[in-house]
Each structure stands twice: as structure tokens, then as C-alpha cells.
Design a protein around this motif. Structure first.
Motif, mmCIF file in Angstrom:
data_model
loop_
_atom_site.group_PDB
_atom_site.id
_atom_site.type_symbol
_atom_site.label_atom_id
_atom_site.label_comp_id
_atom_site.label_asym_id
_atom_site.label_seq_id
_atom_site.Cartn_x
_atom_site.Cartn_y
_atom_site.Cartn_z
ATOM 1 N N ALA A 1 26.235 86.704 47.920
ATOM 2 C CA ALA A 1 26.814 85.610 48.590
ATOM 3 C C ALA A 1 26.902 86.313 50.157
ATOM 4 O O ALA A 1 27.236 85.129 51.016
ATOM 5 C CB ALA A 1 28.284 85.072 47.648
ATOM 6 N N ARG A 2 27.111 87.275 50.418
ATOM 7 C CA ARG A 2 27.326 87.739 51.833
ATOM 8 C C ARG A 2 26.426 88.899 51.963
ATOM 9 O O ARG A 2 26.258 90.228 51.941
ATOM 10 C CB ARG A 2 28.691 88.443 51.826
ATOM 11 N N PRO A 3 24.933 88.390 52.144
ATOM 12 C CA PRO A 3 24.079 89.382 52.361
ATOM 13 C C PRO A 3 23.992 90.090 53.558
ATOM 14 O O PRO A 3 23.456 91.265 53.719
ATOM 15 C CB PRO A 3 22.608 88.468 52.170
ATOM 16 N N ARG B 1 29.290 68.871 49.680
ATOM 17 C CA ARG B 1 29.105 68.787 48.587
ATOM 18 C C ARG B 1 29.962 69.197 47.435
ATOM 19 O O ARG B 1 30.081 68.636 46.561
ATOM 20 C CB ARG B 1 27.562 69.608 48.372
ATOM 21 N N ARG C 1 26.958 88.725 42.062
ATOM 22 C CA ARG C 1 27.100 87.500 42.951
ATOM 23 C C ARG C 1 27.538 87.570 44.101
ATOM 24 O O ARG C 1 27.101 87.208 45.119
ATOM 25 C CB ARG C 1 27.860 86.460 41.719
ATOM 26 N N PRO D 1 24.059 78.886 55.749
ATOM 27 C CA PRO D 1 22.574 79.586 56.419
ATOM 28 C C PRO D 1 22.690 79.282 57.984
ATOM 29 O O PRO D 1 23.408 78.138 58.302
ATOM 30 C CB PRO D 1 21.656 78.863 55.925
ATOM 31 N N GLN E 1 32.111 66.204 47.871
ATOM 32 C CA GLN E 1 31.249 65.067 46.843
ATOM 33 C C GLN E 1 31.735 65.269 45.475
ATOM 34 O O GLN E 1 31.751 64.118 44.495
ATOM 35 C CB GLN E 1 29.851 65.173 47.169
ATOM 36 N N ASP F 1 24.981 75.935 58.863
ATOM 37 C CA ASP F 1 25.218 74.744 58.123
ATOM 38 C C ASP F 1 26.016 74.824 56.897
ATOM 39 O O ASP F 1 26.066 75.512 56.102
ATOM 40 C CB ASP F 1 23.603 74.660 57.115
ATOM 41 N N LYS G 1 23.223 69.363 44.056
ATOM 42 C CA LYS G 1 22.854 70.483 43.294
ATOM 43 C C LYS G 1 23.910 70.307 42.119
ATOM 44 O O LYS G 1 24.808 69.781 42.102
ATOM 45 C CB LYS G 1 22.530 71.745 43.490
ATOM 46 N N GLU H 1 26.831 76.572 44.629
ATOM 47 C CA GLU H 1 26.226 76.539 46.140
ATOM 48 C C GLU H 1 25.814 77.909 46.580
ATOM 49 O O GLU H 1 25.465 78.399 47.802
ATOM 50 C CB GLU H 1 27.362 75.966 47.060
ATOM 51 N N GLY H 2 26.238 78.974 45.572
ATOM 52 C CA GLY H 2 26.034 80.420 45.952
ATOM 53 C C GLY H 2 27.317 80.960 46.668
ATOM 54 O O GLY H 2 27.067 82.106 47.037
ATOM 55 N N PHE H 3 28.438 80.645 46.613
ATOM 56 C CA PHE H 3 29.550 81.189 47.067
ATOM 57 C C PHE H 3 29.938 82.452 45.959
ATOM 58 O O PHE H 3 29.734 82.092 44.807
ATOM 59 C CB PHE H 3 30.597 80.431 47.220
ATOM 60 N N GLN I 1 30.242 73.023 41.335
ATOM 61 C CA GLN I 1 29.572 72.798 42.523
ATOM 62 C C GLN I 1 29.780 73.956 43.557
ATOM 63 O O GLN I 1 28.754 74.492 44.027
ATOM 64 C CB GLN I 1 30.061 71.574 43.354
ATOM 65 N N MET I 2 31.096 74.561 43.610
ATOM 66 C CA MET I 2 31.277 75.974 44.484
ATOM 67 C C MET I 2 30.458 76.984 43.833
ATOM 68 O O MET I 2 29.858 77.706 44.717
ATOM 69 C CB MET I 2 32.786 76.218 44.470
ATOM 70 N N SER J 1 27.101 72.394 55.126
ATOM 71 C CA SER J 1 27.313 71.117 54.283
ATOM 72 C C SER J 1 27.601 71.306 52.711
ATOM 73 O O SER J 1 27.689 70.541 51.869
ATOM 74 C CB SER J 1 25.820 70.352 54.351
ATOM 75 N N ALA K 1 27.451 83.992 55.491
ATOM 76 C CA ALA K 1 27.657 83.615 53.796
ATOM 77 C C ALA K 1 26.237 83.117 53.678
ATOM 78 O O ALA K 1 25.628 82.430 54.503
ATOM 79 C CB ALA K 1 28.568 82.785 53.679
ATOM 80 N N SER K 2 25.639 83.566 52.409
ATOM 81 C CA SER K 2 24.362 82.781 52.025
ATOM 82 C C SER K 2 24.672 81.314 51.780
ATOM 83 O O SER K 2 23.556 80.603 52.002
ATOM 84 C CB SER K 2 23.687 83.522 50.950
#
Lengths: 251, 249
Positions: free
Chosen positions: A121-123, B121, A117, B107, B124, B115, A19, B208-210, B204-205, B117, B103-104
Motif C-alpha cells: 500500500a506504500r510502495p 468510492r 499488504r 496514484p 459511495q 488521484d 470495485k 481500494e488497496g489501502f 471498499q477501503m 477518488s 500511497a498505491s
């Protein structure tokens, strides 16, 4: 087997598409400053340091109360005439106010967006709870909200006089602050708020240094010392005024 | 040793999970934590139940595969990886809570397996050098000052296990990303991509939703490889520098 190996690697890499920004399609620096978490933290750090600088000046100004009503009230008049004759009456003061409002808004909006945010990120929380981080660190968000509410009350009380207990006299801060600190709630609100300032500055100053990339392993102790000293001096300086009114040193 | 385990069980990514309680007996204090879980799984398999899924690989603390939050601590009470944690760190009769990384961006796949991965990324996006390196070059061909070499090596120790994300109250990957950025950015081999690396990896970090960093320091406390907290400040400095340079262009 040998011919299979590259396929396997490709499959492993291609399980989920990458992404985000493709190389060469990077957002503009201003855009990424506002969109990136590091950029937003930078906004928070810079605006926080502006407000911290103001707080130091404000606290020193408050200490004028110990030199009597004439000096304190003269200082209030000076704040309106500073910058003259280059600047018009009160222009310098309004400039400071505009910068401060911008800092407060930038700080609060960034904090709100980053907090949302972070929570997303920690739901899911851990079942096994344990105490995390120091008190100052854990109270940054609530402390910030308390401070925002306090600023509103503080301005309505001692700048506009809207919620001021007793007769509000413009340019007579000495008399005005005695009115406020003669009420129990005035003292409680003020002391709670300046304690929150201390905690907020303690973690905030050090964090700002990290965010701006000033921190490193060698400067850790120095930065923490400055943060703690600033927090302590600010809190004690601010608290000294209501305490002086309560004990009758200032009346 | 006799222990009570409370383990997070979750059939698959979509299912709801819950803590399940198990009793294990005959645990030696010389067993590693994973061997203790192996013992539990052998019993479960013999009983015809589904064994607890957990990640593990080298079991010598260098691969970064194992990932358990034990009694609220990533990798448990000692500052090491779960595979190098031994049962002598616990007492007979203890109740131990075992949960997956939370962490979201990580998952849950099944039970205690998540996961990770998202980390791949981030790598990458810029965690590499573009110079063709070939075989190991002559050691003095590219001189690296000793402090830089030490700094790079300290950060190269990161095994990408994700304990930093698991420990962070914001699920932030700043310590991981900073370890990778600092490791390559300080070396001459990594300097051609110095600016793009930090901008792309941080981008990218974030994608990824961090979460963001609030400097709580939980990450550095949990890190089994001792990546220090000031690494984050060093990456912030690199990011601000790269963003300034991008603005000039």
C-alpha cells in the motif's frame, strides 16, 4: 446548462467503476473476519492476548527458581499432573500447548499477510526522511521475527533438550536453566529476546485494546499504563532468572 | 525570503518522476505556502517552463483539496492544511522538500497531484443516509444527546484531504473511514444503515488497496482537523458489532 448538469454529475461519478462487493452480496461474517484488515487485526489481538496471558503465568512460574530446586522441580511435575484425575496425565499441559501453537500460527500468519499488504500500500518512500512513531511501534515486525526464532531455540533448549548445553534432565528445570545461563550465548539470546517481548507487549497490548474497540479517549492513559506496566514487569521478571544465575544467587 | 525548493516533478501517471530543484526569491513570510508556489509557477511560466501542478481550491482550510508532503510531513510543520500554512513557519535560506501524497491507492496524476477518488468510492459504499431529509427540520424533532452530537461533530470535521493516508507508513485509510463511519453511526439519522455502512465502507477501503492499521498514530498527528486516534478503536468496535449481528442473521 440546466439540462447538462445531471449528465456532468453522472460522468463525474462514473469515471471509474466501483470495485468490491455490491450491496446484498456481502461475504459471510467468518469470511469477512479473515478477509478484512480489521478482522485479521482482531485475530492478531485475540491470539496476542492469549500469548500474553501465558507469558504472565510463565514469568510467575519462573520466579520459583528463587525458592530452590525442590520447589521449582515440583512445579514442573505439577504442570504434568494438573487437571488430574479429571484429565489424564499431561492432557492439560498438551491442551495449553495446542492453544498456544494455534495462537502463534494465527498471529504469525495474520502478521505476515497484513505486513505484505501494508508494504504494497506504500510502495514509494518519501525522499525527505524523518523518524516516525515510537521505537516499540517501529520494531513490531522485526521484534516478532526475533521472538519466533527465540521460541524455536527456547523449546529445543529447555523443553526437548535437543540443543541444550550440558546434560539435559527431564523434569529438572532448575538444573537445566543453570546449564543454559552458564553459557554466554544463552544469556545474550535470552536477554535480547525478553527485551523484545517487553517492546512487543508495550505496543501490542495497547494496540489489541484499540483493535477490539476497548480504547476510547478517556481510557487512553489507563490502557497505556497497563501496557507499560505489563511490558516492564514481564521483562524484569524474565531477566531476573539469568541475572540470578550470573551473579550466583541461583546455583 | 530566499528559498531552495526541491519539488517532485512527474509528467503523467505513467512517467518516472524525480525531485527537481528551484530557487525562489522575494517570498514574504505572510504568504501562504500555496502563494509561494504560485510565485514559483509565475516565474516558470515566464521562462516558458511547465508550471508545477498541485491541488488547491478554497484556500481557507475547509475543502480538503490541497495535499502536499512538506519536509516529510503531510501539510507541513504546522497542524493545519497546506493552504493555511504560512511562510513564517520557515526561515530565510531554507531548503524545502515538496512531495505528493504517497500511497498505491492514491496514484500520482501529475507532479504533486494525486488521484484521491478512492475516498469517493469509500463514501459511495456507505457514507450517506437513506432517509429523505428535505429541508432543514425543526431542531427538536429528533433529539440527540449532547455527547453524541459532540462525537458526531468531531468526526464530521474530516475534510477528506487524505493526510492520514499520506502520513501512515502503511498507507492506511482507517482514520478517514472511521471519521465518516463514526460521524453517521452515532446519530439517529444514520442508524438504519449502522451495520451495512461500516461493513461496506471497510470492505471498499480494503478493496481500494489501502494498508492495515498498526496504530502508529501518524495519521492523527498529521490530521489538520484533529480527528483523534481513538476514532479508529470506535470504528473497530462498530465493525465487530456489525459482523457479530450479521453472523446471527
Amino acid at each position: 446548462m440546466r439540462s447538462l448538469a445531471p449528465t456532468v454529475i453522472c460522468m463525474a461519478l462514473a469515471t471509474r467503476p466501483v470495485k468490491g462487493t455490491a450491496p446484498g452480496k456481502r461475504p459471510s461474517p467468518a469470511r469477512s473476519l479473515w478477509d478484512s484488515t480489521i478482522g485479521k487485526k482482531t485475530v492478531m489481538a485475540v491470539s496476542g492476548l492469549i500469548m500474553l496471558g501465558y507469558l504472565v503465568a510463565h514469568m510467575i512460574g519462573n520466579l520459583k527458581v528463587f525458592f530452590g530446586p525442590d520447589e521449582m522441580n515440583a512445579y514442573a511435575r505439577f504442570l504434568r499432573t494438573m487437571g488430574e484425575p479429571v484429565l489424564h496425565h499431561e492432557w492439560a499441559l498438551w491442551l495449553v500447548r495446542i492453544v498456544l501453537v494455534a495462537a502463534v500460527v494465527g498471529h504469525a500468519v495474520s502478521a505476515y499477510q497484513l505486513s505484505r499488504r501494508d508494504i504494497k500500500a506504500r510502495p514509494q518512500k518519501y525522499v525527505h526522511k524523518r523518524k516516525r512513531a515510537s521505537y516499540a511501534t517501529r520494531t513490531m515486525r522485526w521484534g516478532g521475527i526475533i521472538l519466533a526464532l527465540f521460541i524455536v531455540w527456547h523449546i529445543l533448549d529447555l523443553t526437548t533438550g535437543t540443543v541444550h548445553p550440558g546434560e539435559f534432565e527431564h523434569l529438572h528445570p532448575y538444573q537445566n536453566l543453570i546449564d543454559t545461563f552458564s553459557t554466554w550465548y544463552g544469556n545474550v539470546i535470552y536477554i535480547v529476546a525478553v527485551s523484545a517481548v517487553g517492546l512487543h507487549v508495550r505496543h501490542g497490548f495497547w494496540s489489541a485494546a484499540q483493535t477490539l474497540g476497548v480504547g476510547n479517549a478517556r481510557r487512553e492513559r489507563l490502557l497505556k499504563l497497563i501496557a507499560n506496566t505489563l511490558a516492564l514487569v514481564l521483562t524484569l521478571g524474565f531477566v531476573s532468572v539469568p541475572v540470578a544465575v550470573m551473579t550466583g544467587v541461583v546455583s | 525570503m530566499k528559498l531552495t525548493l526541491r519539488v517532485w516533478r512527474q509528467k503523467n501517471a505513467g512517467a518516472d518522476g524525480a525531485m527537481s530543484t528551484y530557487e525562489v526569491d522575494g517570498i514574504s513570510q505572510d504568504m501562504s505556502f500555496l502563494e509561494m508556489l504560485d510565485t514559483l509557477n509565475e516565474e516558470l511560466i515566464l521562462k516558458g517552463e511547465d508550471p508545477v501542478a498541485f491541488d488547491h481550491d478554497c484556500r481557507e482550510g475547509i475543502c480538503g483539496a490541497c495535499s502536499l508532503v512538506i519536509n516529510g510531513d503531510a501539510h507541513g510543520p504546522e497542524r493545519t492544511t497546506t493552504c493555511q500554512l504560512h511562510m513564517r513557519s520557515f526561515d530565510d535560506g531554507d531548503t524545502i522538500d515538496i512531495e505528493p501524497w504517497r500511497a498505491s491507492a492514491f496514484p500520482v496524476v501529475k507532479d504533486l497531484v494525486v488521484d484521491r477518488s478512492a475516498f469517493d468510492r469509500i463514501i459511495q459504499a456507505g457514507g450517506y443516509i437513506t432517509a429523505p431529509t428535505g429541508a432543514a427540520p425543526e431542531a427538536h424533532a429528533t433529539p440527540v444527546p449532547k455527547p453524541d452530537a459532540d462525537f458526531a461533530f468531531e468526526h464530521a470535521e474530516c475534510i477528506g484531504c487524505g493526510a492520514c493516508v499520506a502520513a501512515c507508513p502503511n498507507g492506511s485509510a482507517m482514520l478517514f473511514t472511521s471519521a465518516k463511519v463514526n460521524h453517521l453511526n452515532v446519530l439517529p439519522q444514520g442508524s438504519p444503515e449502522r451495520e451495512t455502512r461500516v461493513l461496506d465502507m471497510v470492505g471498499q477501503m480494503d478493496d481500494e488497496g489501502f494498508g492495515g492499521c498498526t496504530l502508529t498514530g501518524e495519521c492523527a498527528t498529521a490530521c489538520p482537523k484533529g480527528i483523534p486516534l481513538p476514532s479508529i478503536a470506535a470504528m473497530n468496535k462498530e465493525w465487530l458489532r456489525a459482523n457479530r449481528k450479521a453472523a446471527k442473521r
